[in-house]
Design an enzyme around this catalytic site. Structure first.
Site, PDB file in Angstrom:
ATOM      1  N   CYS A   1      13.392  11.292   7.519  1.00 38.08           N
ATOM      2  CA  CYS A   1      13.337  11.120   8.975  1.00 38.08           C
ATOM      3  C   CYS A   1      14.710  11.085   9.617  1.00 38.08           C
ATOM      4  CB  CYS A   1      12.559   9.849   9.311  1.00 38.08           C
ATOM      5  SG  CYS A   1      13.157   8.388   8.435  1.00 38.08           S
TER       6      CYS A   1
ATOM      7  N   GLU B   1       8.649  16.852  14.977  1.00 34.57           N
ATOM      8  CA  GLU B   1       9.178  16.620  13.631  1.00 34.57           C
ATOM      9  C   GLU B   1       8.467  17.539  12.633  1.00 34.57           C
ATOM     10  OE1 GLU B   1      10.424  12.820  10.928  1.00 34.57           O
ATOM     11  OE2 GLU B   1       8.413  12.784  11.788  1.00 34.57           O
TER      12      GLU B   1
ATOM     13  N   LYS C   1       0.875  -1.181   0.000  1.00 35.37           N
ATOM     14  CA  LYS C   1       0.000   0.000   0.000  1.00 35.37           C
ATOM     15  C   LYS C   1       0.911   1.229   0.000  1.00 35.37           C
ATOM     16  CE  LYS C   1      -3.132   3.143   0.843  1.00 35.37           C
ATOM     17  NZ  LYS C   1      -2.185   4.283   1.029  1.00 35.37           N
TER      18      LYS C   1
ATOM     19  N   GLU D   1       9.083   1.958  11.182  1.00 37.50           N
ATOM     20  CA  GLU D   1      10.106   3.004  11.069  1.00 37.50           C
ATOM     21  C   GLU D   1       9.352   4.322  11.061  1.00 37.50           C
ATOM     22  OE1 GLU D   1      12.164   5.876   9.155  1.00 37.50           O
ATOM     23  OE2 GLU D   1      12.391   4.330   7.601  1.00 37.50           O
TER      24      GLU D   1
END
Length: 487
Positions: A293, A392, A184, A259
């Site tokens: 990231c 973030e 996906k 992750e």
């Protein structure tokens, strides 16, 4: 660049979507790249059922057969390299260099790596154990072997920042271990993943072993997680979404590889080579516009080097060419969408309100009249309690926090919800390693942002669960089985 309406890939067949199509938008031009299919929940369940049906035969296939198919798929990805890179650039907004070298080339290399991985031993001998007679049976010497077995059907939910390398890093090791997959992709740039599926189909992957489903909303992703035919979910994305997936997996006791987010600390000590540190930190500005990231977005600098580092970062940002990712020389392209651009800009404004000083950037580039661009931005005078320091942002925004003593720098680095990859810059390598060992992060770069692609990758704390990359990925997509026998 436009393509014909894409169809789903389910059970080895290209299938019309139940819910029609949605537009995939080029972040640089705001024009449609192509039409991606909107799968229904039932179609996602059908994809998982196809993977379940294909699992017994694929899991029992010879490792050499799996290796041949993965190797052949890598060849086909290289055969269509130019077209694959052009599509990746168009739908992700990556620069030409990034689309070629870091997306398509890395994606193909990962299939090549796990073609070899399929041949790695899956059995490990355990030292014999001498058992005395008792309730468990007669005395004897018992041998044992630990065997890695495939998990089963794996849903791979991939991130938008790298539509080739990220899916390849999930699909290739999962297939090498004998799992079947439902992929996906992120809704923003899914078309590249269908090109990957085409290569695998042409390479001879049996029907149902690889399935690709997409959707612009929540329906397809939710179905790919909660399907009763799915044994494991491998996810790359935000911590918030990862938490929701983990809750569903917990109810079904499904295996997970997560992750998640990062807010990488770059600890710059007073004996560091500042030019080297700036070159590493500056990749937050230049590599895919900070949408990664692992970026060193949170700079913790010893006070004696603070002003000089700020000056050098401003100069570095000023040299970066911002604009059309297809143009030669462009270093900073757009971010993925208008919504994400607005989110990044809201964080910069929040930083101002919190008391941070915008040293450079902070406004949309004036020389581009379309596209979702954010200028490389540096925020100084930051403190560790500011949201721009703690959360973030996922864009070309670097925050700088000064500290006085080494112990304070370590404490600041660890005072974070995240722990994916941190960095240390110091002229004293022994000192840098001493600091690195005290950082609560899944990885630490010492005087580099480079990575060893056989080293385990994953995060502490809210940055994830599990490890992959190299042989660790093969372990992640396998279960350990113990077989014991009397000697």
């Amino acid at each position: 660049m436009t393509t014909a309406p894409q169809r789903l890939f389910i059970g080895g067949a290209w299938t019309e979507p139940d819910h029609g199509h949605y537009e995939v938008i080029n972040p640089a031009t705001e024009q449609a790249v192509g039409l991606a299919p909107e799968a229904s929940r039932e179609q996602v369940y059908a994809a998982a059922a196809a993977a379940r049906e294909a699992f017994p035969a694929w899991s029992r296939s010879r490792p050499e057969e799996r290796a041949t198919i993965l190797d052949r798929a890598a060849d086909l990805m290289h055969r269509d390299f130019a077209a694959n890179a052009a599509l990746a650039r168009a739908e992700s907004g990556a620069t030409t260099g990034t689309a070629r070298s870091m997306q398509v080339a890395v994606g193909a290399a990962r299939f090549r790596r796990y073609a070899k991985g399929a041949l790695e031993p899956v059995e490990e001998a355990i030292s014999p154990q001498i058992n005395e007679a008792g309730p468990m049976g007669r005395a004897g010497v018992f041998g044992a072997v630990a065997v890695r077995q495939p998990v089963g059907v794996v849903t791979c939910i991939t991130s938008y920042n790298n539509p080739w390398a990220n899916p390849a890093g999930k699909v290739a090791p999962a297939l090498a271990m004998g799992n079947t997959v439902v992929v996906k992709p992120a809704p923003q740039d899914p078309l590249s993943v269908y090109r990957m599926a085409e290569a695998l189909a042409e390479a001879g992957v049996p029907p149902g072993v690889v399935n690709v489903v997409t959707g612009s909303g929540l329906e397809a992703g939710e179905a790919a997680v909660d399907s009763p035919d799915v044994d494991m979910v491998s996810f790359t994305g935000s911590t918030h979404v990862g938490q929701r997936i983990a809750e569903v997996c917990g109810r079904g006791v499904k295996r997970q590889l997560m992750e998640l987010g990062g807010k990488g600390a770059a600890v710059v000590l007073d004996d560091a080579d500042l030019d080297a540190a700036v070159a590493g930190i500056g990749t937050t500005f230049s590599f895919y516009s900070g949408q990664i990231c692992t970026a060193p977005t949170r700079v913790l600098v010893q006070r004696g080097s603070h002003d000089a580092l700020i000056e050098k970062l401003v100069a570095y940002a000023g040299r970066l060419a911002v604009g059309d990712p297809a143009a030669p020389g462009t270093v900073v392209g757009p971010v993925i969408s208008a919504a994400h651009r607005d989110r990044i800009e809201s964080y910069v404004e929040l930083g101002r309100k919190e008391g941070a000083r915008v040293v450079t950037g902070g406004e949309r580039p004036s020389h581009v009249d379309r596209g979702f661009y954010v200028a490389p931005t540096l925020l100084a005078d930051c403190t560790n309690d500011m949201r721009v320091v703690r959360e973030e942002i996922f864009g070309p925004v670097v925050v700088v926090v000064p500290f006085d003593h080494e112990e304070e720098g370590i404490a600041l680095a660890n005072d974070s919800d995240y722990g994916l990859i941190d960095y240390v810059w110091s002229g004293d390598v022994a000192r840098a390693f001493r600091v690195a060992r005290q950082l609560r992060a899944g990885g630490v770069g010492v005087n580099t942002i480079g990575r060893n692609m056989e080293a385990p990758f994953g995060g502490f704390k809210r940055s994830g669960v599990g490890r992959d990359v190299g042989s660790y990925a093969l372990h992640a997509y396998s279960e350990l089985q113990a077989i014991v026998w009397p000697g």
